[in-house]
Design a protein around this motif. Structure first.
Motif, PDB file in Angstrom:
ATOM      1  N   MET A   1     109.701  40.602 -48.812  1.00  6.21           N
ATOM      2  CA  MET A   1     110.257  41.967 -48.750  1.00  6.21           C
ATOM      3  C   MET A   1     111.776  41.907 -48.580  1.00  6.21           C
ATOM      4  SD  MET A   1     109.058  44.898 -49.346  1.00  6.21           S
ATOM      5  CE  MET A   1     107.297  45.081 -49.095  1.00  6.21           C
ATOM      6  N   ILE A   2     112.453  42.797 -49.229  1.00  5.88           N
ATOM      7  CA  ILE A   2     113.915  42.794 -49.192  1.00  5.88           C
ATOM      8  C   ILE A   2     114.415  43.451 -47.903  1.00  5.88           C
ATOM      9  CG2 ILE A   2     115.997  43.631 -50.360  1.00  5.88           C
ATOM     10  CD1 ILE A   2     114.127  43.796 -52.916  1.00  5.88           C
ATOM     11  N   ASP A   3     115.367  42.809 -47.248  1.00  2.00           N
ATOM     12  CA  ASP A   3     115.954  43.385 -46.044  1.00  2.00           C
ATOM     13  C   ASP A   3     117.150  44.242 -46.468  1.00  2.00           C
ATOM     14  OD1 ASP A   3     117.015  44.037 -43.628  1.00  2.00           O
ATOM     15  OD2 ASP A   3     116.926  42.011 -42.798  1.00  2.00           O
ATOM     16  N   TRP A   4     116.838  45.490 -46.810  1.00  2.00           N
ATOM     17  CA  TRP A   4     117.876  46.405 -47.313  1.00  2.00           C
ATOM     18  C   TRP A   4     118.935  46.709 -46.271  1.00  2.00           C
ATOM     19  CZ3 TRP A   4     119.019  47.151 -52.112  1.00  2.00           C
ATOM     20  CH2 TRP A   4     118.020  46.922 -53.084  1.00  2.00           C
ATOM     21  N   ILE A   5     118.503  46.862 -45.014  1.00  2.00           N
ATOM     22  CA  ILE A   5     119.455  47.180 -43.936  1.00  2.00           C
ATOM     23  C   ILE A   5     120.537  46.099 -43.881  1.00  2.00           C
ATOM     24  CG2 ILE A   5     119.699  47.523 -41.446  1.00  2.00           C
ATOM     25  CD1 ILE A   5     117.973  49.723 -42.570  1.00  2.00           C
ATOM     26  N   GLN A   6     120.066  44.866 -43.915  1.00  2.00           N
ATOM     27  CA  GLN A   6     121.006  43.748 -43.843  1.00  2.00           C
ATOM     28  C   GLN A   6     121.907  43.700 -45.083  1.00  2.00           C
ATOM     29  OE1 GLN A   6     119.984  39.566 -44.503  1.00  2.00           O
ATOM     30  NE2 GLN A   6     120.172  39.290 -42.313  1.00  2.00           N
ATOM     31  N   LEU A   8     122.731  46.148 -47.134  1.00  2.00           N
ATOM     32  CA  LEU A   8     123.662  47.279 -47.177  1.00  2.00           C
ATOM     33  C   LEU A   8     124.756  47.124 -46.119  1.00  2.00           C
ATOM     34  CD1 LEU A   8     121.033  50.115 -47.716  1.00  2.00           C
ATOM     35  CD2 LEU A   8     122.581  49.169 -49.438  1.00  2.00           C
ATOM     36  N   SER A   9     124.363  46.692 -44.927  1.00  2.00           N
ATOM     37  CA  SER A   9     125.341  46.505 -43.850  1.00  2.00           C
ATOM     38  C   SER A   9     126.375  45.465 -44.237  1.00  2.00           C
ATOM     39  CB  SER A   9     124.655  46.051 -42.561  1.00  2.00           C
ATOM     40  OG  SER A   9     123.612  46.903 -42.234  1.00  2.00           O
ATOM     41  N   ARG A  10     125.873  44.349 -44.738  1.00  2.00           N
ATOM     42  CA  ARG A  10     126.769  43.260 -45.114  1.00  2.00           C
ATOM     43  C   ARG A  10     127.786  43.680 -46.168  1.00  2.00           C
ATOM     44  NH1 ARG A  10     123.251  37.854 -46.017  1.00  2.00           N
ATOM     45  NH2 ARG A  10     122.909  37.330 -43.841  1.00  2.00           N
ATOM     46  N   ASN A  11     127.375  44.631 -47.016  1.00  2.00           N
ATOM     47  CA  ASN A  11     128.258  45.056 -48.092  1.00  2.00           C
ATOM     48  C   ASN A  11     128.941  46.391 -47.808  1.00  2.00           C
ATOM     49  OD1 ASN A  11     127.850  42.958 -50.329  1.00  2.00           O
ATOM     50  ND2 ASN A  11     125.795  43.359 -49.594  1.00  2.00           N
ATOM     51  N   SER A  12     128.898  46.784 -46.526  1.00  2.00           N
ATOM     52  CA  SER A  12     129.561  48.005 -46.071  1.00  2.00           C
ATOM     53  C   SER A  12     129.177  49.239 -46.877  1.00  2.00           C
ATOM     54  CB  SER A  12     131.085  47.833 -46.113  1.00  2.00           C
ATOM     55  OG  SER A  12     131.466  46.642 -45.502  1.00  2.00           O
ATOM     56  N   LEU A  63     118.973  48.002 -59.283  1.00  2.00           N
ATOM     57  CA  LEU A  63     119.531  48.835 -58.219  1.00  2.00           C
ATOM     58  C   LEU A  63     120.647  48.109 -57.479  1.00  2.00           C
ATOM     59  CD1 LEU A  63     119.488  51.311 -56.306  1.00  2.00           C
ATOM     60  CD2 LEU A  63     117.712  50.137 -55.013  1.00  2.00           C
ATOM     61  N   LEU A  64     120.362  46.884 -57.070  1.00  2.00           N
ATOM     62  CA  LEU A  64     121.352  46.130 -56.310  1.00  2.00           C
ATOM     63  C   LEU A  64     122.596  45.830 -57.155  1.00  2.00           C
ATOM     64  CD1 LEU A  64     121.622  44.986 -53.443  1.00  2.00           C
ATOM     65  CD2 LEU A  64     120.954  42.771 -54.377  1.00  2.00           C
ATOM     66  N   ALA A  65     122.367  45.512 -58.418  1.00  3.77           N
ATOM     67  CA  ALA A  65     123.487  45.227 -59.320  1.00  3.77           C
ATOM     68  C   ALA A  65     124.394  46.457 -59.418  1.00  3.77           C
ATOM     69  CB  ALA A  65     122.967  44.822 -60.692  1.00  3.77           C
ATOM     70  N   ALA A  66     123.775  47.640 -59.495  1.00  4.21           N
ATOM     71  CA  ALA A  66     124.554  48.882 -59.603  1.00  4.21           C
ATOM     72  C   ALA A  66     125.254  49.202 -58.287  1.00  4.21           C
ATOM     73  CB  ALA A  66     123.629  50.028 -60.009  1.00  4.21           C
ATOM     74  N   LEU A  67     124.535  49.064 -57.177  1.00  5.52           N
ATOM     75  CA  LEU A  67     125.106  49.392 -55.870  1.00  5.52           C
ATOM     76  C   LEU A  67     126.298  48.521 -55.522  1.00  5.52           C
ATOM     77  CD1 LEU A  67     122.004  49.964 -53.534  1.00  5.52           C
ATOM     78  CD2 LEU A  67     123.713  51.655 -54.188  1.00  5.52           C
ATOM     79  N   LEU A  68     126.173  47.228 -55.811  1.00 11.30           N
ATOM     80  CA  LEU A  68     127.230  46.294 -55.436  1.00 11.30           C
ATOM     81  C   LEU A  68     128.195  46.003 -56.583  1.00 11.30           C
ATOM     82  CD1 LEU A  68     125.230  43.660 -53.301  1.00 11.30           C
ATOM     83  CD2 LEU A  68     126.202  45.833 -52.592  1.00 11.30           C
ATOM     84  N   ARG A  69     127.919  46.614 -57.731  1.00  8.71           N
ATOM     85  CA  ARG A  69     128.731  46.383 -58.926  1.00  8.71           C
ATOM     86  C   ARG A  69     128.836  44.894 -59.239  1.00  8.71           C
ATOM     87  NH1 ARG A  69     131.120  51.629 -59.156  1.00  8.71           N
ATOM     88  NH2 ARG A  69     131.291  52.449 -57.081  1.00  8.71           N
ATOM     89  N   ILE A  70     127.663  44.287 -59.308  1.00  7.14           N
ATOM     90  CA  ILE A  70     127.595  42.862 -59.629  1.00  7.14           C
ATOM     91  C   ILE A  70     126.672  42.697 -60.840  1.00  7.14           C
ATOM     92  CG2 ILE A  70     128.061  42.040 -57.285  1.00  7.14           C
ATOM     93  CD1 ILE A  70     125.062  41.737 -56.856  1.00  7.14           C
ATOM     94  N   SER A  71     126.604  41.486 -61.356  1.00  4.49           N
ATOM     95  CA  SER A  71     125.744  41.251 -62.515  1.00  4.49           C
ATOM     96  C   SER A  71     124.286  41.150 -62.081  1.00  4.49           C
ATOM     97  CB  SER A  71     126.160  39.956 -63.211  1.00  4.49           C
ATOM     98  OG  SER A  71     125.804  38.854 -62.405  1.00  4.49           O
ATOM     99  N   ASP A  72     123.387  41.294 -63.046  1.00  3.02           N
ATOM    100  CA  ASP A  72     121.962  41.154 -62.751  1.00  3.02           C
ATOM    101  C   ASP A  72     121.663  39.767 -62.186  1.00  3.02           C
ATOM    102  OD1 ASP A  72     121.659  43.678 -63.696  1.00  3.02           O
ATOM    103  OD2 ASP A  72     120.228  43.172 -65.280  1.00  3.02           O
ATOM    104  N   ALA A  73     122.341  38.760 -62.727  1.00  2.00           N
ATOM    105  CA  ALA A  73     122.114  37.388 -62.275  1.00  2.00           C
ATOM    106  C   ALA A  73     122.525  37.235 -60.812  1.00  2.00           C
ATOM    107  CB  ALA A  73     122.891  36.415 -63.146  1.00  2.00           C
ATOM    108  N   GLN A  74     123.652  37.855 -60.440  1.00  2.00           N
ATOM    109  CA  GLN A  74     124.101  37.786 -59.046  1.00  2.00           C
ATOM    110  C   GLN A  74     123.137  38.536 -58.132  1.00  2.00           C
ATOM    111  OE1 GLN A  74     128.044  39.297 -60.039  1.00  2.00           O
ATOM    112  NE2 GLN A  74     128.955  37.534 -59.013  1.00  2.00           N
TER     113      GLN A  74
END
Ligand SMILES: [Zn+2]
Length: 115
Positions: A1-6, A8-12, A63-74
């Motif tokens: 399971m993904i730790d979204w809190i962590q 999101l927090s880490r990425n402000s 979702l994560l790629a869009a939220l953090l503006r990173i590539s799908d691979a990242q």
């Protein structure tokens, strides 16, 4: 399971928790989202925007790629998802040769056992 809190927090990234969802500002709505309308299910049921039904999906990579503006691979790497297709050629070649040599050893042992 993904730790979204962590994550999101880490990425402000500001968020709020509500029952089995975490809400963040919808990246696709942009400025039109004056609050936090993008809900992320902490039970693995996907994510969706309350403002626009098209802003939803099941892929946490997207979702994560869009939220953090990173590539799908990242995003895959951050989520700890490894795909065969992402292996560099070198890795694949190394693995193939490992399989081949293991096969050769097995055959040799078989020959030795028979001799
Ligand atoms: Zn939206």
């Amino acid at each position: 399971m993904i730790d979204w809190i962590q994550l999101l927090s880490r990425n402000s990234i500001p968020y709020r928790e509500e029952r089995h969802n975490i809400y963040v500002h919808c990246i696709w709505c942009g400025a039109a989202d004056q609050g936090m309308h993008l809900g992320i299910s902490t039970r693995g049921a996907g994510w969706g925007c309350w403002r626009n039904k098209r802003h939803r999906g099941k892929s946490y990579i997207r979702l994560l790629a869009a939220l953090l503006r990173i590539s799908d691979a990242q995003a895959r790497a951050l989520l700890g998802i490894r795909g065969e297709a992402l292996l560099p050629d070198n890795d694949l070649r190394t693995r193939f040769s490992a399989v081949r040599s293991a096969d050769r050893c097995a055959r040799l042992r078989w020959v030795c056992a028979r001799a």
